[in-house]
Design a protein around this motif. Structure first.
Motif, mmCIF file in Angstrom:
data_model
loop_
_atom_site.group_PDB
_atom_site.id
_atom_site.type_symbol
_atom_site.label_atom_id
_atom_site.label_comp_id
_atom_site.label_asym_id
_atom_site.label_seq_id
_atom_site.Cartn_x
_atom_site.Cartn_y
_atom_site.Cartn_z
ATOM 1 N N GLY A 105 0.836 -1.205 0.000
ATOM 2 C CA GLY A 105 0.000 0.000 0.000
ATOM 3 C C GLY A 105 0.865 1.246 0.000
ATOM 4 O O GLY A 105 1.886 1.303 0.683
ATOM 5 N N LEU A 120 1.452 1.874 -7.889
ATOM 6 C CA LEU A 120 0.244 1.045 -7.745
ATOM 7 C C LEU A 120 -0.754 1.281 -8.875
ATOM 8 O O LEU A 120 -1.366 0.348 -9.380
ATOM 9 C CB LEU A 120 -0.454 1.337 -6.417
ATOM 10 N N ALA A 121 -0.889 2.532 -9.298
ATOM 11 C CA ALA A 121 -1.898 2.850 -10.307
ATOM 12 C C ALA A 121 -1.339 2.736 -11.721
ATOM 13 O O ALA A 121 -2.056 2.981 -12.695
ATOM 14 C CB ALA A 121 -2.435 4.263 -10.084
ATOM 15 N N SER A 122 -0.065 2.339 -11.865
ATOM 16 C CA SER A 122 0.518 2.303 -13.214
ATOM 17 C C SER A 122 1.455 1.111 -13.416
ATOM 18 O O SER A 122 2.412 1.202 -14.165
ATOM 19 C CB SER A 122 1.262 3.612 -13.490
ATOM 20 N N PHE A 129 0.032 -4.387 -15.419
ATOM 21 C CA PHE A 129 -1.390 -4.309 -15.088
ATOM 22 C C PHE A 129 -1.828 -5.348 -14.061
ATOM 23 O O PHE A 129 -2.987 -5.763 -14.027
ATOM 24 C CB PHE A 129 -2.248 -4.421 -16.366
ATOM 25 N N VAL A 150 -2.063 -5.125 -10.731
ATOM 26 C CA VAL A 150 -2.678 -4.674 -9.471
ATOM 27 C C VAL A 150 -4.193 -4.828 -9.504
ATOM 28 O O VAL A 150 -4.840 -4.507 -10.503
ATOM 29 C CB VAL A 150 -2.320 -3.196 -9.188
ATOM 30 N N ARG A 207 -7.472 -3.906 -6.727
ATOM 31 C CA ARG A 207 -7.750 -3.160 -5.507
ATOM 32 C C ARG A 207 -7.691 -4.067 -4.267
ATOM 33 O O ARG A 207 -7.145 -3.691 -3.228
ATOM 34 C CB ARG A 207 -9.138 -2.524 -5.631
ATOM 35 N N VAL A 259 -4.139 -4.968 -2.615
ATOM 36 C CA VAL A 259 -3.287 -3.968 -1.968
ATOM 37 C C VAL A 259 -3.350 -4.202 -0.463
ATOM 38 O O VAL A 259 -4.432 -4.203 0.126
ATOM 39 C CB VAL A 259 -3.739 -2.540 -2.316
ATOM 40 N N ALA A 314 -5.772 0.221 3.057
ATOM 41 C CA ALA A 314 -4.570 0.426 2.253
ATOM 42 C C ALA A 314 -4.898 0.899 0.850
ATOM 43 O O ALA A 314 -4.116 1.588 0.213
ATOM 44 C CB ALA A 314 -3.756 -0.875 2.193
ATOM 45 N N ALA A 315 -6.073 0.503 0.341
ATOM 46 C CA ALA A 315 -6.431 0.826 -1.039
ATOM 47 C C ALA A 315 -7.363 2.017 -1.127
ATOM 48 O O ALA A 315 -7.811 2.381 -2.212
ATOM 49 C CB ALA A 315 -7.084 -0.396 -1.694
ATOM 50 N N PRO A 374 -7.192 4.915 -7.498
ATOM 51 C CA PRO A 374 -8.190 5.186 -8.536
ATOM 52 C C PRO A 374 -9.091 3.975 -8.750
ATOM 53 O O PRO A 374 -8.760 2.867 -8.364
ATOM 54 C CB PRO A 374 -7.342 5.443 -9.780
ATOM 55 N N PHE A 409 -8.597 0.054 -11.975
ATOM 56 C CA PHE A 409 -7.699 -1.081 -12.107
ATOM 57 C C PHE A 409 -8.183 -1.996 -13.210
ATOM 58 O O PHE A 409 -9.370 -2.023 -13.546
ATOM 59 C CB PHE A 409 -7.588 -1.840 -10.778
ATOM 60 N N PHE A 410 -7.267 -2.765 -13.746
ATOM 61 C CA PHE A 410 -7.519 -3.709 -14.825
ATOM 62 C C PHE A 410 -8.573 -4.747 -14.412
ATOM 63 O O PHE A 410 -8.490 -5.350 -13.350
ATOM 64 C CB PHE A 410 -6.196 -4.425 -15.107
ATOM 65 N N LYS A 441 -2.642 4.049 -20.749
ATOM 66 C CA LYS A 441 -1.260 4.253 -20.302
ATOM 67 C C LYS A 441 -0.366 4.865 -21.378
ATOM 68 O O LYS A 441 0.777 5.241 -21.106
ATOM 69 C CB LYS A 441 -0.653 2.927 -19.840
#
Lengths: 293, 293
Positions: A247, A252-254, A258, A260, A262, A265, B6-7, B11, B14-15, B27
């Protein structure tokens, strides 16, 4: 023109820009496996639709041929550039998602990645897997449970991560101890696991080849957010291949592959007492075999 | 579960299986070339649609990774297996069609193929290009004209074909004379060309690699119908890259690279007198530069 009589007895269905998919797929023989025929027909359909939609130029086609050739030629026993390509185009995660449609509440899968090694030593609960003395220690704890929250005894948990420099042991066989940051654990009757590793760090995927060139041309970075890998097996349950992500990691967002989700985390809490500066707790919820969305 | 806090500040995007294309394409950086961004976004869209539509299994994905890797690794300076793959999936002909949309009546393009060599000797009208004494001689004659039927003087015609054993000279550098069955000619004021080659023979594309394995698994043969290659340049006109195909060839309707077009099937007449047993007449009609459908 002198061709008309020579072609008089030929079929109508020669290849044209308009009928290309049908003509190519019509050549698949009756003795081809039905599944292969289905997969290839779908592939040809999308390949041609891509070229048509984008009005692919001959020069762009040549660039693609050269790119694929280089991607194959940089592959070795230790490096799989086509998997990197699949990962960075999101195909690996999509295939993972298609093949792991679990019930709500079950822990989600993510990519296996190229760094898993079978046969890591079996450790006792609480053992340390980080053997190189680098990095910030972290206590990893949690339970393996079923969808009703009941503990699963005897679940096997394989764990692996990079070291504090961002490399897995197999990337640095001369620099890291064998099995550094790897181990195999089994849950007790309470379903609990417990081991000491390091707080993982974010790292770039190998980016000195064609895939790295592609990412750069697309204005994308090659980093993965810090994560601990888990593979969990238990009799009667679906195999779980996943990570927990740190966390607060800036990537985490990039994540460039791909990976990750939610729900993956995890909290990493700083401990003010004890031997290890960090603690991360995460419960793995397994779906029974055959139990899918 | 311990992940929610943590999350909390992450955003939404996520994928997932449903939004995979949007997440991957989002991206692409603002500094990527607009055309590259467009091509790659379209590619990712079709790649993901393919996997989704066909419900691609993990094992099938692995098979694909291995196939592409082998395809790259068999490539050498003399062998381009990715072009063979493109050819046998109809992509090469589709790209050729997309990039050569000529007015009705102009001679159609077909694939260049891997056997063109620049710099073949310039010959005089009527010269023989077949230097190994093999095969059935054939007189090739015709005109290069514009869409109004007016002769084009000074058009340059490069011609090349296999020999009677089905191999091009560069495939057998130790067995065939250099420039066997190749030559460069120029048209006179009447637009006419004339040379003596052999009646070409059908042949299999190299089928001892991954592409050959694919064709076999699909129940497809590796043959191309007999053909003579032509490349025609004239100032002010579009470059023409084409073949004439031998009328009556058994593979005309099943060319493994889909290169046959009805208008490119030429008559090959048996001559009862003269030095050469065959005669093939074909007129090339060039479209002016920029004159497209």
């Amino acid at each position: 023109m002198t061709h008309s009589s020579a072609a008089a007895d030929l079929p109508e269905a020669f290849f044209t820009e308009a009928n290309s998919v049908e003509v190519v797929n019509a050549k698949i023989g009756a003795d081809a496996s039905p599944r292969l025929a289905e997969v290839m027909a779908c592939l040809v359909g999308h390949l041609h639709a891509f070229a048509r939609e984008i009005n692919l130029s001959h020069e762009e086609w040549e660039t693609g041929i050269r790119f694929l050739t280089r991607t194959g030629q940089i592959c070795t026993d230790e490096r799989q550039e086509f998997i990197l390509l699949s990962d960075t185009l999101g195909l690996s995660m999509l295939v993972d998602a298609i093949n792991n449609r679990r019930p709500e509440g079950a822990t989600e899968n993510t990519v296996l990645g190229p760094f898993f090694v079978a046969g890591a030593p079996v450790r006792k609960a609480g053992d340390r897997i980080s053997l190189d003395g680098k990095g910030e220690g972290c206590l990893f704890v949690g339970r393996v449970v079923d969808l009703d929250g009941k503990p699963i005894e005897g679940a096997r948990i394989d764990v692996w991560s990079d070291n504090a420099d961002g490399y897995y042991d197999i990337q640095q066989p001369d620099l890291q101890p064998k099995w550094n940051n790897r181990g195999t654990f089994f849950t007790g009757p309470d379903g609990r696991y417990r081991f000491i590793g390091i707080k993982p760090v974010s790292y770039p995927i190998p980016d000195d080849g064609p895939v790295g060139n592609m990412l750069q041309a697309l204005g994308r970075h090659p980093y993965r957010p810090a994560h601990m890998h888990y593979m969990v097996h238990a009799d009667g349950f679906q195999k779980l291949v996943t990570h927990t992500f740190v966390g607060g990691d800036p990537y985490l967002a990039s994540d460039t592959v791909f990976g990750v989700k939610r729900t993956l985390v995890a909290p990493f809490e700083r401990l003010m007492d004890g031997q290890t500066p960090w603690r991360s707790e995460y419960d793995f919820v397994l779906a029974r075999s055959g139990e899918n969305r």
